[in-house]
Design an enzyme around this catalytic site. Structure first.
Site, PDB file in Angstrom:
ATOM      1  N   GLY A  18      44.730  44.332  42.315  1.00 52.15           N
ATOM      2  CA  GLY A  18      44.785  44.003  40.909  1.00 52.15           C
ATOM      3  C   GLY A  18      43.928  44.937  40.102  1.00 52.15           C
ATOM      4  N   GLY A  19      43.720  44.601  38.838  1.00 53.35           N
ATOM      5  CA  GLY A  19      42.953  45.483  37.972  1.00 53.35           C
ATOM      6  C   GLY A  19      41.506  45.619  38.384  1.00 53.35           C
ATOM      7  N   GLY A  21      40.317  45.213  41.660  1.00 56.69           N
ATOM      8  CA  GLY A  21      40.107  45.715  43.010  1.00 56.69           C
ATOM      9  C   GLY A  21      41.219  45.280  43.926  1.00 56.69           C
ATOM     10  CB  VAL A  23      42.588  40.691  47.963  1.00 56.63           C
ATOM     11  CG1 VAL A  23      42.227  39.523  48.875  1.00 56.63           C
ATOM     12  CG2 VAL A  23      42.036  40.456  46.572  1.00 56.63           C
ATOM     13  CE  LYS A  38      38.548  40.193  42.775  1.00 56.84           C
ATOM     14  NZ  LYS A  38      38.580  39.110  41.778  1.00 56.84           N
ATOM     15  CG  ASP A 132      41.132  34.915  33.263  1.00 49.23           C
ATOM     16  OD1 ASP A 132      41.999  34.786  32.373  1.00 49.23           O
ATOM     17  OD2 ASP A 132      41.180  35.784  34.144  1.00 49.23           O
TER      18      ASP A 132
END
Length: 772
Positions: A18-19, A21, A23, A38, A132
């Protein structure tokens, strides 16, 4: 060069990126247990603000231990990278389910909302707001249960900050940059609930400005959701945070009431089964299924399969061991040589930290640092390297700094700089601490602000204490943090307090002092910390141990200390006569009394008084009932009173203890007296009274006014039966004086002597009174 990996783990494959990092699926080298790791992207790790948020995510997750939240095992940071090791949740994000199936059943949507609210409630109790919440951060497992993940931008409740979040789920206050609160998470959770019900988000726009306008001003599209849950959507999406449920826990109570009323008591089982079916259709994408191509994700997707194999795992914060030796050397140098220490504060460990894995390579030497501006002439001043001393079992300590090499020497053959003339030494003021304060304390960690008039050495001491009340605090061992090299510091201090028992509250204090002492002395801050809500226990039994028609003695036993509701409903002759509700908590056995307001009992009547006791959750032995026959008091006999009597009219009042037949007799008497002789006239009347307990009747007698010289005595008497009570009133009326006493009543004067008046003649007497 190979990418850095966390020591002690063997990576199996990448799960997604993802933005922030990537996983990976990994196993713990010692036990083979599965975990998710992660890793933070290197370019983002170079951003101090982003790295701070990543550390904050780790700290939040290590403090939260709840089955509805993805569990953090380790946070590791070194000069080569940063990562968190977390629970592997073998499932799929809710986003994947919605993308594949569009929407869910109302019961399944309610299950998702309830599970997320339960996890958020634990975070809110710790003073943490997620900020979030979105479908990507809700992981659905094969059994239909869910876990909440990714606290990467979580922040303490009420903390002002720049707007953060995912626009389709951001609350109106987030768009304005106002402080986040538990109501902010409630808004986002309701947005996702709306999406599960309808297959789309409540507000949609082609650009961010349009989304902002809709979240802040557009009406809630409540008609798109089933009527049974519209009340939940209206409250959860209220524009004003004050109009939403104040906490996630409060919203859970509203949710359960609405769901039970609309879909029955087994709604949760049906909803979980539906979620399990939707997740199972995507089983091939589970992390532990057949390896698949990585997908774009925002956090770990996984379910723990560690079982007892993680018994040797203790949550830890670790900074790369490659700099550990240099850190220890720096601490010794600072203690014995009084060399300046950079003002930056260092990361402190959470409870039960353990040392990072030994490095494979020898410790690296840090790069040269610039000479601090307030220490002229220094050639070996250290630079700060974040680290943690986790080798002591007595509690967390804050490491100092890593040393750096001296500046490189001049090149051979280069001319030496001209000598600088020595300047006379200027007297300096003694080192003093001019400012000291605790700027934040959440019950575990605190931020301390220290100000000094110079860069000399200061020792900050922090003492933590805990107790059931602000006056009953018991302290632990002090923590000493050396500060040097600057005039302003903001170090963090932390204590590994255990979580309070569920449903209880404790008070925690941090007290800080300095040497040299700060002006005004030590500073302290006390906060109240509440344990997580206790789960509702099972009620083993409820018994009515006594019932006398007025008070019910009740005994209740449970298998936990969570809240239990008890309701006693009273009846009188089969009709409702009131109810009493009580909430029990904190114990597993209770004995108490409940009084009912059954009103006044009718005299000389028999009433059946009953009580029915139920519990929530229902008791294993079901509702309990008791009845008792109660005799009313003996009725008093009827009473009578004469309210008024003017000589001709009388008002008679009668009262009875109950509705029964009463006989009333009224008699009138007139006695006319003249010169010792009396004439008496009697008459009487009567009534039979019934149908009430209070009566008032008027009676009138027609009496002739007495002639001159007469004394008229008029009496009214009233008697009631049964009981024989009576009352009477008497009035005396005197006739006008005669003009000549020698003449008879009403006659003209005569020559008879005044002392020999005529005897009254019955022919001249007034007629008997007429009774009407």
């Amino acid at each position: 060069m190979n990418a850095w990996s966390v020591p002690g783990y063997r990576e199996v494959r990448e799960l997604g990126a993802g933005g922030a990092g990537r996983v990976v699926l990994a196993t713990y080298s010692t036990t083979g247990a599965y975990v998710a790791i992660k890793y933070l992207r290197d370019e983002l790790r170079a951003d101090p603000r982003f790295l701070s948020g990543f550390r904050r995510e780790a700290r939040v997750m290590v403090e939260l231990n709840d089955p509805n939240i993805v569990r953090l095992y380790e946070y590791v940071e070194s000069r080569d990278g940063a990562a968190i090791v977390m629970e592997l949740v073998d499932g799929v994000p809710l986003r994947r389910i919605l993308a594949e199936h569009g929407s869910t059943s109302p019961e399944a949507a309610l299950v998702v909302l309830k599970g997320s609210l339960a996890g958020l409630s634990v975070a809110h109790a710790s003073g943490i707001v997620h900020r979030d919440y979105k479908p990507e951060n809700v992981l659905i497992q094969a059994d239909g249960t869910s876990k909440l993940s990714d606290f990467g931008i979580a922040t303490p409740s009420g903390a002002p900050d720049t707007p953060a979040g995912t626009p389709p789920y951001m609350a109106p206050e987030q768009w304005s940059g106002n402080a986040a609160s538990p109501a902010t998470d409630v808004y986002a959770a309701t947005c996702v609930f709306f999406e599960c019900l309808t297959g789309h988000r409540p507000f949609r726009a082609d650009h961010v400005a349009g989304l902002r306008h809709q979240h802040q001003s557009a009406p809630i599209p409540v008609l798109e959701v089933p009527g049974s849950v519209r009340g939940l959507v209206v409250r959860g999406l209220a524009k004003n945070p004050a109009d939403r449920p104040a906490t996630a826990r409060a919203f859970v109570a509203d949710l359960e009431a609405a769901a039970t009323a609309a879909y029955g008591p087994d709604w949760e089982q049906r909803g979980r089964r539906h979620l399990a079916e939707l997740a199972t259709l995507l089983a091939l994408t589970f992390p532990l299924a057949t390896p698949a191509e990585p997908v774009e994700v925002s956090t770990s997707l996984a379910r723990t399969v560690l079982s007892n194999r993680l018994a040797h795992f203790a949550p830890r914060f670790a900074i790369g061991a490659a700099v550990l030796s240099a850190v220890v050397i720096a601490a010794l140098v600072a203690a014995h040589r009084q060399t300046p220490v950079a003002q930056d504060t260092l990361l402190t460990p959470p409870p039960h930290s353990r040392t990072a894995e030994p490095p494979a390579d020898p410790p690296a030497t840090a790069a040269p640092a610039e000479t601090p501006g307030d220490t002229p002439g220094a050639t070996d001043g250290p630079t700060t390297v974040p680290t943690v001393d986790a080798t002591s079992g007595t509690g967390p300590t804050t490491a100092v700094a890593a040393t750096t090499a001296a500046p490189p020497p001049s090149s051979p053959g280069s001319p030496s700089p001209p000598a600088t003339p020595a300047t006379p030494a200027t007297p300096t003021a003694p080192l003093a601490v001019t400012g000291l304060g605790v700027t934040g304390f959440d019950g575990q960690a605190a931020t301390v602000r220290v100000r000094a008039n110079g860069p000399g050495r200061i020792v900050l001491t922090a003492r933590f204490a805990e107790g059931p009340s602000p006056d009953g605090l018991v302290g632990g061992d002090p923590q000493a943090i050396p500060l040097e090299g600057a005039r302003s510091y903001e170090p963090g201090v932390q204590q590994a307090f255990p979580a309070p028992p569920c449903g209880t509250a404790v008070y925690r204090q941090v007290e800080v002092s300095t040497a040299p002492a700060a002006s005004g002395g030590a500073r302290r801050k006390v906060v109240k910390v509440t344990g997580a809500p206790c789960p509702a226990p099972s009620v083993r039994g409820a018994t009515i141990t006594g019932w006398d028609g007025r008070q019910a003695d009740v005994a209740v036993t449970t298998d936990g200390v969570g809240p239990v509701g008890v309701t006693a409903r009273f009846t009188r002759d089969g009709e409702p006569a009131g109810a009493v509700i009580r909430t029990l908590s904190g114990r597993t056995s209770y004995a108490f009394s409940l009084k009912g307001g059954l009103g006044r009992l009718e005299c000389e009547t028999t009433s059946v008084l009953g009580v029915r006791v139920t519990t929530r959750p229902p008791a294993a032995n079901g509702p309990q009932t008791r009845e008792v026959r109660v005799e009313g008091p003996k009725c008093p006999p009827p009473s009578v009173a004469i309210g008024s009597w003017n000589g001709s009219s009388a008002t008679v009042n009668v009262r009875a203890g109950r509705q029964t037949t009463v006989t009333l007799k009224v008699g009138f008497t007139q006695r006319l007296t003249y010169q010792g002789r009396t004439l008496t006239f009697d008459d009487s009347a009567g009534d039979t009274l019934s149908g009430d307990t209070s009566y008032s009747h008027a009676y009138t007698a027609q009496f002739r006014q007495p002639k001159c010289g007469f004394v008229d005595v008029r009496t009214v008497t009233a008697t009631v039966s049964p009981g024989g009570a009576s009352a009477s009133r008497t009035l005396t009326v005197t006739g006008p004086p005669c003009s000549d006493p020698g003449d008879g009543p009403g006659e003209s004067p005569s020559p008879s002597p005044p002392d020999t008046p005529k005897s009254p003649d019955p022919q001249d007497s007034p007629p008997p009174p007429a009774i009407t």
